[in-house]
Design a protein around this motif. Structure first.
Motif, mmCIF file in Angstrom:
data_model
loop_
_atom_site.group_PDB
_atom_site.id
_atom_site.type_symbol
_atom_site.label_atom_id
_atom_site.label_comp_id
_atom_site.label_asym_id
_atom_site.label_seq_id
_atom_site.Cartn_x
_atom_site.Cartn_y
_atom_site.Cartn_z
ATOM 1 N N ALA A 104 -6.660 4.877 7.939
ATOM 2 C CA ALA A 104 -6.007 3.867 8.767
ATOM 3 C C ALA A 104 -5.752 4.455 10.145
ATOM 4 O O ALA A 104 -5.544 5.660 10.295
ATOM 5 C CB ALA A 104 -4.699 3.403 8.137
ATOM 6 N N GLU A 105 -5.768 3.595 11.142
ATOM 7 C CA GLU A 105 -5.567 4.013 12.528
ATOM 8 C C GLU A 105 -4.231 3.472 13.025
ATOM 9 O O GLU A 105 -3.889 2.296 12.796
ATOM 10 C CB GLU A 105 -6.697 3.479 13.402
ATOM 11 N N LEU A 106 -3.476 4.324 13.697
ATOM 12 C CA LEU A 106 -2.188 3.905 14.242
ATOM 13 C C LEU A 106 -2.409 3.010 15.452
ATOM 14 O O LEU A 106 -3.027 3.406 16.436
ATOM 15 C CB LEU A 106 -1.357 5.125 14.641
ATOM 16 N N ALA A 107 -1.871 1.781 15.381
ATOM 17 C CA ALA A 107 -1.942 0.860 16.518
ATOM 18 C C ALA A 107 -0.748 1.034 17.439
ATOM 19 O O ALA A 107 -0.841 0.792 18.643
ATOM 20 C CB ALA A 107 -2.003 -0.584 16.021
ATOM 21 N N VAL A 140 0.852 -1.187 0.000
ATOM 22 C CA VAL A 140 0.000 0.000 0.000
ATOM 23 C C VAL A 140 0.885 1.231 0.000
ATOM 24 O O VAL A 140 2.077 1.164 0.316
ATOM 25 C CB VAL A 140 -0.928 0.037 1.238
ATOM 26 N N ALA A 141 0.304 2.347 -0.371
ATOM 27 C CA ALA A 141 0.964 3.643 -0.205
ATOM 28 C C ALA A 141 0.427 4.267 1.072
ATOM 29 O O ALA A 141 -0.781 4.229 1.329
ATOM 30 C CB ALA A 141 0.697 4.550 -1.400
ATOM 31 N N VAL A 142 1.324 4.810 1.882
ATOM 32 C CA VAL A 142 0.936 5.430 3.148
ATOM 33 C C VAL A 142 1.185 6.918 3.023
ATOM 34 O O VAL A 142 2.302 7.347 2.729
ATOM 35 C CB VAL A 142 1.751 4.855 4.322
ATOM 36 N N HIS A 143 0.142 7.729 3.242
ATOM 37 C CA HIS A 143 0.332 9.175 3.105
ATOM 38 C C HIS A 143 -0.324 9.921 4.257
ATOM 39 O O HIS A 143 -1.460 9.643 4.645
ATOM 40 C CB HIS A 143 -0.183 9.698 1.752
ATOM 41 N N THR A 144 0.460 10.838 4.818
ATOM 42 C CA THR A 144 -0.015 11.678 5.923
ATOM 43 C C THR A 144 0.098 13.156 5.585
ATOM 44 O O THR A 144 -0.194 14.004 6.425
ATOM 45 C CB THR A 144 0.814 11.401 7.201
ATOM 46 N N GLU A 145 0.530 13.447 4.375
ATOM 47 C CA GLU A 145 0.681 14.828 3.936
ATOM 48 C C GLU A 145 0.021 14.985 2.578
ATOM 49 O O GLU A 145 -0.315 14.000 1.901
ATOM 50 C CB GLU A 145 2.167 15.198 3.855
ATOM 51 N N SER A 146 -0.142 16.242 2.165
ATOM 52 C CA SER A 146 -0.801 16.497 0.885
ATOM 53 C C SER A 146 0.024 15.997 -0.291
ATOM 54 O O SER A 146 -0.501 15.657 -1.339
ATOM 55 C CB SER A 146 -1.071 17.994 0.725
ATOM 56 N N ARG A 147 1.334 15.941 -0.083
ATOM 57 C CA ARG A 147 2.223 15.442 -1.132
ATOM 58 C C ARG A 147 3.114 14.344 -0.576
ATOM 59 O O ARG A 147 3.435 14.330 0.603
ATOM 60 C CB ARG A 147 3.097 16.564 -1.684
ATOM 61 N N ASP A 198 12.168 1.063 13.972
ATOM 62 C CA ASP A 198 11.683 1.726 12.756
ATOM 63 C C ASP A 198 10.478 0.993 12.166
ATOM 64 O O ASP A 198 10.377 0.827 10.957
ATOM 65 C CB ASP A 198 12.781 1.866 11.697
ATOM 66 N N LEU A 199 9.578 0.572 13.034
ATOM 67 C CA LEU A 199 8.362 -0.093 12.580
ATOM 68 C C LEU A 199 7.143 0.605 13.168
ATOM 69 O O LEU A 199 7.145 1.019 14.327
ATOM 70 C CB LEU A 199 8.350 -1.565 12.997
ATOM 71 N N ALA A 200 6.122 0.741 12.352
ATOM 72 C CA ALA A 200 4.835 1.251 12.795
ATOM 73 C C ALA A 200 3.759 0.308 12.284
ATOM 74 O O ALA A 200 3.870 -0.243 11.181
ATOM 75 C CB ALA A 200 4.591 2.672 12.282
ATOM 76 N N VAL A 201 2.731 0.120 13.092
ATOM 77 C CA VAL A 201 1.645 -0.788 12.743
ATOM 78 C C VAL A 201 0.352 0.009 12.625
ATOM 79 O O VAL A 201 -0.003 0.782 13.524
ATOM 80 C CB VAL A 201 1.490 -1.896 13.807
ATOM 81 N N LEU A 202 -0.336 -0.188 11.504
ATOM 82 C CA LEU A 202 -1.602 0.492 11.249
ATOM 83 C C LEU A 202 -2.728 -0.527 11.198
ATOM 84 O O LEU A 202 -2.542 -1.647 10.713
ATOM 85 C CB LEU A 202 -1.552 1.246 9.913
ATOM 86 N N ASP A 245 0.491 10.905 13.741
ATOM 87 C CA ASP A 245 -0.221 9.760 14.302
ATOM 88 C C ASP A 245 -1.689 9.717 13.910
ATOM 89 O O ASP A 245 -2.349 8.693 14.120
ATOM 90 C CB ASP A 245 -0.137 9.778 15.834
ATOM 91 N N GLU A 246 -2.214 10.807 13.367
ATOM 92 C CA GLU A 246 -3.625 10.878 13.041
ATOM 93 C C GLU A 246 -3.813 11.248 11.569
ATOM 94 O O GLU A 246 -2.880 11.642 10.882
ATOM 95 C CB GLU A 246 -4.334 11.909 13.935
ATOM 96 N N GLU A 247 -5.036 11.078 11.105
ATOM 97 C CA GLU A 247 -5.404 11.407 9.719
ATOM 98 C C GLU A 247 -4.471 10.702 8.740
ATOM 99 O O GLU A 247 -3.944 11.310 7.800
ATOM 100 C CB GLU A 247 -5.398 12.920 9.501
ATOM 101 N N ILE A 248 -4.288 9.425 8.958
ATOM 102 C CA ILE A 248 -3.445 8.611 8.079
ATOM 103 C C ILE A 248 -4.320 7.985 7.008
ATOM 104 O O ILE A 248 -5.396 7.441 7.305
ATOM 105 C CB ILE A 248 -2.734 7.503 8.889
ATOM 106 N N GLN A 249 -3.868 8.049 5.780
ATOM 107 C CA GLN A 249 -4.576 7.410 4.678
ATOM 108 C C GLN A 249 -3.652 6.433 3.963
ATOM 109 O O GLN A 249 -2.421 6.610 3.950
ATOM 110 C CB GLN A 249 -5.085 8.452 3.681
#
Length: 304
Positions: free
Chosen positions: A69-72, A24-31, A79-83, A54-58
């Protein structure tokens, strides 16, 4: 030779297509965006350092849909994050053994952009070490470095071996150049913990340490081949070391029966499984060797 190259190219394209079905592509900014992997049904793993908030993740799913997507949980040391994303279908990827990789093997880092779809980078395994501890304290077993030009959009993408199996997650964070593989079994352990607790528990002793060279006479009396140890420059009031009676100026030469040659060696004893355990520390104070028992505590949240 040209026919062989065409055959190889076609095989790589097919492998990319199969792996892209789980990226998937993970984006938290407009670009801009980074990549992630559908690790389990409803669970996406990505590179922590590329997650800007941590919020408004798509995320852009393999079928092109853009969903929330919600940050778990996130852990900078690995260097790992789970959504969590209910729309992320069960992964179709098969997982392989990172231990089978050797220097010279070809791998693909497969990711996804938010607009253009799948992306792939071909890399060569340049280094395999049995174990190496990152500067954050994470112990990667094995440590595999890739000679690959990793674009920002592919960070957090799936590392795929020559058999088309996902062997881990790609990140440039712990490498001076190229990228390293965070092995799939390691990812699984971090995912389990983050889903359960939201963070990775870290042990601490409540000390500030610095590597110091031992005098030859002291080293010989200790029958020690290592020329250095770790000296205490700070002892946190009320911390585990303070409760054990350790003082500023003590030289830590061993912990749990293992030699301490530099302060990084202490990190090996601060893994989650050691929290609550009492470890025997051998220290040098005023030229005399002493033993103390120190209980590893969980590092308070928010501490570095």
């Amino acid at each position: 030779m040209s026919a062989q190259l065409v055959e190889l190219s076609n095989a790589l394209a097919q492998t990319t297509e199969l792996a892209a079905a789980s990226t998937v592509a993970v984006h938290t900014e407009s670009r801009g965006s980074s990549s992630g992997v559908i690790w389990r049904a409803g669970i996406i793993v990505t590179a922590e350092h590329a997650l800007r908030r941590d919020e408004e993740i798509q995320v852009t799913l393999p079928d092109g849909r853009v969903v929330g997507a919600e940050l778990a949980g996130r852990d900078a040391s690995t260097d790992l994050a789970v959504l969590k994303c209910a729309e992320a279908a069960p992964s179709t990827a098969k997982f392989g053994a990172v231990e089978s990789l050797k220097p010279g093997h070809l791998t693909l880092v497969v990711g996804r952009t938010r607009a253009s779809g799948p992306v792939a980078a071909l890399g060569v395994v340049s280094l395999v070490a049995t174990e190496r501890r990152s500067w954050t304290g994470a112990s990667l077993t094995p440590y595999v470095r890739l000679d690959v030009g990793l674009q920002p959009t592919a960070v957090g993408g799936a590392v795929v071996d020559a058999q088309g199996s996902v062997v881990g997650i790609a990140t440039p964070r712990f490498a001076r150049f190229g990228a390293i593989i965070i092995p799939a079994p390691y990812v699984n352990r971090v995912v389990d913990t983050l889903l359960q607790k939201g963070h990775i528990p870290r042990g601490y002793l409540g000390v500030g340490l610095q590597t110091v060279r031992l005098p030859d006479a002291l080293r010989n009396s200790l029958q020690r081949k290592e020329k250095t140890a770790a000296i205490l420059l700070e002892v946190e009031p009320g911390g585990p070391a303070h409760k054990a009676g350790m003082l500023i100026g003590d030289i830590l030469v061993s912990l749990a029966g293992q030699s301490i040659a530099r302060f990084e060696d202490v990190q090996a004893h601060l893994q989650p499984e050691n929290i609550g355990k009492a470890l025997t520390a051998k220290i040098v104070r005023g030229g005399a060797v002493q033993e103390v028992s120190i209980a590893v505590a969980e590092r308070p949240r928010g501490d570095n």
